[in-house]
Each structure stands twice: as structure tokens, then as C-alpha cells.
Motif scaffolding. Structure first.
Motif, PDB file in Angstrom:
ATOM      1  N   PRO A   1     -11.395  -0.952  -3.109  1.00 36.62           N
ATOM      2  CA  PRO A   1     -11.742  -1.737  -2.048  1.00 36.62           C
ATOM      3  C   PRO A   1     -10.825  -3.500  -2.087  1.00 36.62           C
ATOM      4  O   PRO A   1     -10.453  -4.023  -1.348  1.00 36.62           O
ATOM      5  CB  PRO A   1     -12.950  -1.857  -1.606  1.00 36.62           C
ATOM      6  CG  PRO A   1     -13.624  -1.334  -2.778  1.00 36.62           C
ATOM      7  CD  PRO A   1     -12.823  -0.376  -3.172  1.00 36.62           C
TER       8      PRO A   1
ATOM      9  N   SER B   1      -7.247  -3.812  -1.884  1.00 38.15           N
ATOM     10  CA  SER B   1      -7.151  -3.786  -0.386  1.00 38.15           C
ATOM     11  C   SER B   1      -7.264  -5.236  -0.099  1.00 38.15           C
ATOM     12  O   SER B   1      -6.460  -5.888   0.504  1.00 38.15           O
ATOM     13  CB  SER B   1      -7.772  -2.965   0.435  1.00 38.15           C
ATOM     14  OG  SER B   1      -7.737  -3.184   1.845  1.00 38.15           O
TER      15      SER B   1
ATOM     16  N   GLU C   1     -13.053   2.651   0.977  1.00 35.08           N
ATOM     17  CA  GLU C   1     -11.845   2.897   0.376  1.00 35.08           C
ATOM     18  C   GLU C   1     -12.242   3.147  -1.098  1.00 35.08           C
ATOM     19  O   GLU C   1     -12.945   2.704  -1.794  1.00 35.08           O
ATOM     20  CB  GLU C   1     -10.770   1.709   0.411  1.00 35.08           C
ATOM     21  CG  GLU C   1     -10.252   1.392   1.659  1.00 35.08           C
ATOM     22  CD  GLU C   1      -9.515   0.140   2.058  1.00 35.08           C
ATOM     23  OE1 GLU C   1      -8.181   0.401   1.386  1.00 35.08           O
ATOM     24  OE2 GLU C   1     -10.178  -0.896   1.902  1.00 35.08           O
TER      25      GLU C   1
ATOM     26  N   ASN D   1       0.820  -1.206   0.237  1.00 44.27           N
ATOM     27  CA  ASN D   1       0.118  -0.107  -0.002  1.00 44.27           C
ATOM     28  C   ASN D   1       1.148   1.286   0.029  1.00 44.27           C
ATOM     29  O   ASN D   1       0.487   2.234   0.640  1.00 44.27           O
ATOM     30  CB  ASN D   1      -0.851   0.088   1.110  1.00 44.27           C
ATOM     31  CG  ASN D   1      -2.339   0.817   1.040  1.00 44.27           C
ATOM     32  OD1 ASN D   1      -2.480   1.151  -0.022  1.00 44.27           O
ATOM     33  ND2 ASN D   1      -2.762   1.314   2.185  1.00 44.27           N
TER      34      ASN D   1
ATOM     35  N   ASP E   1      -1.880  -1.618   5.642  1.00 44.79           N
ATOM     36  CA  ASP E   1      -3.580  -1.880   5.723  1.00 44.79           C
ATOM     37  C   ASP E   1      -3.858  -2.583   6.907  1.00 44.79           C
ATOM     38  O   ASP E   1      -3.597  -3.872   6.979  1.00 44.79           O
ATOM     39  CB  ASP E   1      -3.841  -3.130   4.477  1.00 44.79           C
ATOM     40  CG  ASP E   1      -4.977  -3.635   4.413  1.00 44.79           C
ATOM     41  OD1 ASP E   1      -6.023  -3.191   5.045  1.00 44.79           O
ATOM     42  OD2 ASP E   1      -5.047  -4.709   3.546  1.00 44.79           O
TER      43      ASP E   1
ATOM     44  N   SER F   1     -16.368  -1.131   3.001  1.00 42.03           N
ATOM     45  CA  SER F   1     -15.053  -0.407   3.013  1.00 42.03           C
ATOM     46  C   SER F   1     -15.601   0.816   2.260  1.00 42.03           C
ATOM     47  O   SER F   1     -16.118   1.148   1.037  1.00 42.03           O
ATOM     48  CB  SER F   1     -13.926  -1.328   2.385  1.00 42.03           C
ATOM     49  OG  SER F   1     -12.932  -0.236   2.147  1.00 42.03           O
TER      50      SER F   1
END
Length: 278
Positions: A117, A120, A114, A49, A63, A112
Motif C-alpha cells: 500500500p 500506491s 494491497e 503501476n 491506481d 487498503s
């Protein structure tokens, strides 16, 4: 000179921790494996990440959804160290916890916030296949033979030493230049020779300590050499992809935990498969 002394002290402490975890029994070894797993997972998810800043520097962002899962598993294992459950029941509990957390991680993706996602989730699933699962499988090898686990670590170190010595002396032909320019075929074969000799010597000196006969031990040395090399190359590929030299800074002069156990992650799976097939 200062860096050499620092590397030597750090390396000695690391080896002492590993040997203590193996020799003190099943529970200390389990705690050792889970500790290494959690630390390596945090490093891996940080690598996966990475965020590049405007000035060109790389800034890691962990993460935590993935890393915290393995912290939860490590906390569950504290029940074992407290003696609240039998080892057999503990194995069942850990596998049950692990599978449950996999489901939780999948469902978490739906909620999520994000931007990506699935990226991730992919990092999280990869960390569990690449790090957590091999470290859990180490427990089964240990249950079969703690001496074989010790020999696995020793052979990885012997392979690194042999490959470095031979490669530095006569290395000319690059083994995998695209990923690791310094590795040579001469070093690889030197490491393999060291592993085979060490395996045969260990069986000859302590014949009652190992389940395998001398020829199977020699093959075991070959397996460790080959998969340790692949394990190192796989981590090198990961680091090269994100543009970093080390996975972390936890071990001064040696990088991160993932840098130290990259070979082990692949060797442990190959070793268990070898034991199951023979």
C-alpha cells in the motif's frame, strides 16, 4: 505520410483546444486545466503501476484511488461552471477539497488490501505534486495575466520547434544521453534563442499585454526554455524507468496528455516563482 497527416490533425486540434481554453475566460481555462490534470493523472498512475506479463509485454493498471480523487475535484468544479459560487469562493472551495482529499488518501492507506500500500500511496502523492498542484497553480498565473499564460504555452512550443530545427541541423553534443539520447546542446541553445527572440518580439509588438518589461520578458524566455527542457527530461526519466515510449494513446501520433504537458508542469511552477520573486 499517413502518420504525418494524423500527427498534424491531432496537433492542430490540441492547439485549438488549448487556445480556446485560454482565450474564452477564467472558467473555460479552469475546466481545461482540471481536464488535463485528471487525464494526465490517470496516465501517470497507470505508468507508476505497470505490470509486466510473462510474454514480456507491459500491461498498465490504473491506481483508481488516486485518479478518482482528481475526478472528484473536477466534478466539484462543475459547480463553478453552473455559476453557483463566486470565483473567490470557488478558489477556497477547491483548495479545501484538495487538502481534504489528501487526508482521505493518507487514511485510506490504512484500510487498503494491497500487497504494497505504501507504493500506491507514494504514486498517489507524487501525482498530486507532479501534476495536480502545478495545474492548480496555473490559475494564479492566469489571474495575474491571461496573456502571460498564453505566452507560456507559445514559448514551450517555440522552444520545442527551435530545439528540433537546430538540433537536427547541427546537433552533435548530447545534452542528457542517459535519459534522452536525441537531445543535443546545440538544440538546447537553439531553443533558448528562439524563446528569447519570441519573448522580446511579443513585448515589442503588444507592450500593453504583458506585466513584465522587455528585459524581464527576455529572462522569462530563458526560464521557459530551461524548465521546459527539464520537464521533458523528467517525464522521459519516468517513462524510461517503467520501459514505455509514450504515457498513453489518447492523442494519435503524439502519445498521451502527459507527453504533451510534461514541460508545462515544471514551467508553470517556475513561472509563478519568478513572478513572486520579481
Amino acid at each position: 505520410m499517413k502518420n504525418f497527416i494524423l500527427r498534424t490533425i491531432t496537433g492542430a486540434l490540441y492547439v485549438a483546444v488549448i487556445l480556446s481554453g485560454i482565450l474564452l475566460g477564467a472558467i473555460p481555462f479552469w475546466v481545461l486545466c482540471m481536464s488535463l490534470s485528471v487525464l494526465a493523472t490517470i496516465e501517470y498512475t497507470s505508468l507508476g503501476n505497470m505490470k509486466r506479463q510473462p510474454d514480456g509485454n507491459v500491461c498498465p493498471s490504473v491506481d483508481w484511488a488516486s485518479a478518482s480523487m482528481w475526478i472528484d475535484v473536477a466534478m466539484a468544479l462543475s459547480l463553478i461552471t453552473a455559476g453557483w459560487m463566486s470565483m473567490r469562493y470557488a478558489y477556497m472551495q477547491v483548495w479545501g477539497t484538495w487538502l481534504s482529499l489528501l487526508l482521505v488518501r493518507l487514511v485510506y492507506t490504512l484500510y487498503s488490501k494491497e500487497e504494497k500500500p505504501l507504493h500506491s500511496l507514494a504514486r498517489s502523492m507524487m501525482s498530486q505534486l507532479y501534476i495536480a498542484l502545478p495545474m492548480m497553480l496555473m490559475q494564479y498565473i492566469y489571474a495575474l495575466s491571461s496573456h502571460l499564460v498564453l505566452m507560456m504555452f507559445v514559448l514551450i512550443w517555440v522552444n520545442d520547434t527551435g530545439a528540433f530545427l537546430v538540433g537536427s541541423a547541427i546537433g552533435r553534443h548530447r545534452l542528457f544521453e542517459r535519459i534522452s539520447p536525441k537531445k543535443s546542446w546545440e538544440g538546447f541553445w537553439g531553443g533558448m534563442a528562439f524563446c528569447i527572440i519570441a519573448s522580446i518580439a511579443a513585448k515589442s509588438i503588444w507592450p500593453s499585454y504583458f506585466l513584465l518589461d522587455i528585459w524581464f520578458m527576455a529572462v522569462f524566455g530563458v526560464i521557459v526554455c530551461v524548465f521546459a527542457t527539464w520537464g521533458d527530461l523528467i517525464e522521459s526519466l519516468i517513462k524510461r524507468t517503467v520501459g514505455v515510449k509514450d504515457s498513453g494513446r489518447l492523442l494519435p501520433g503524439h502519445g498521451g496528455i502527459l507527453d504533451r504537458i510534461d514541460s508545462l508542469l515544471i514551467v508553470s511552477v517556475a513561472t509563478l516563482a519568478y513572478l513572486l520573486f520579481i
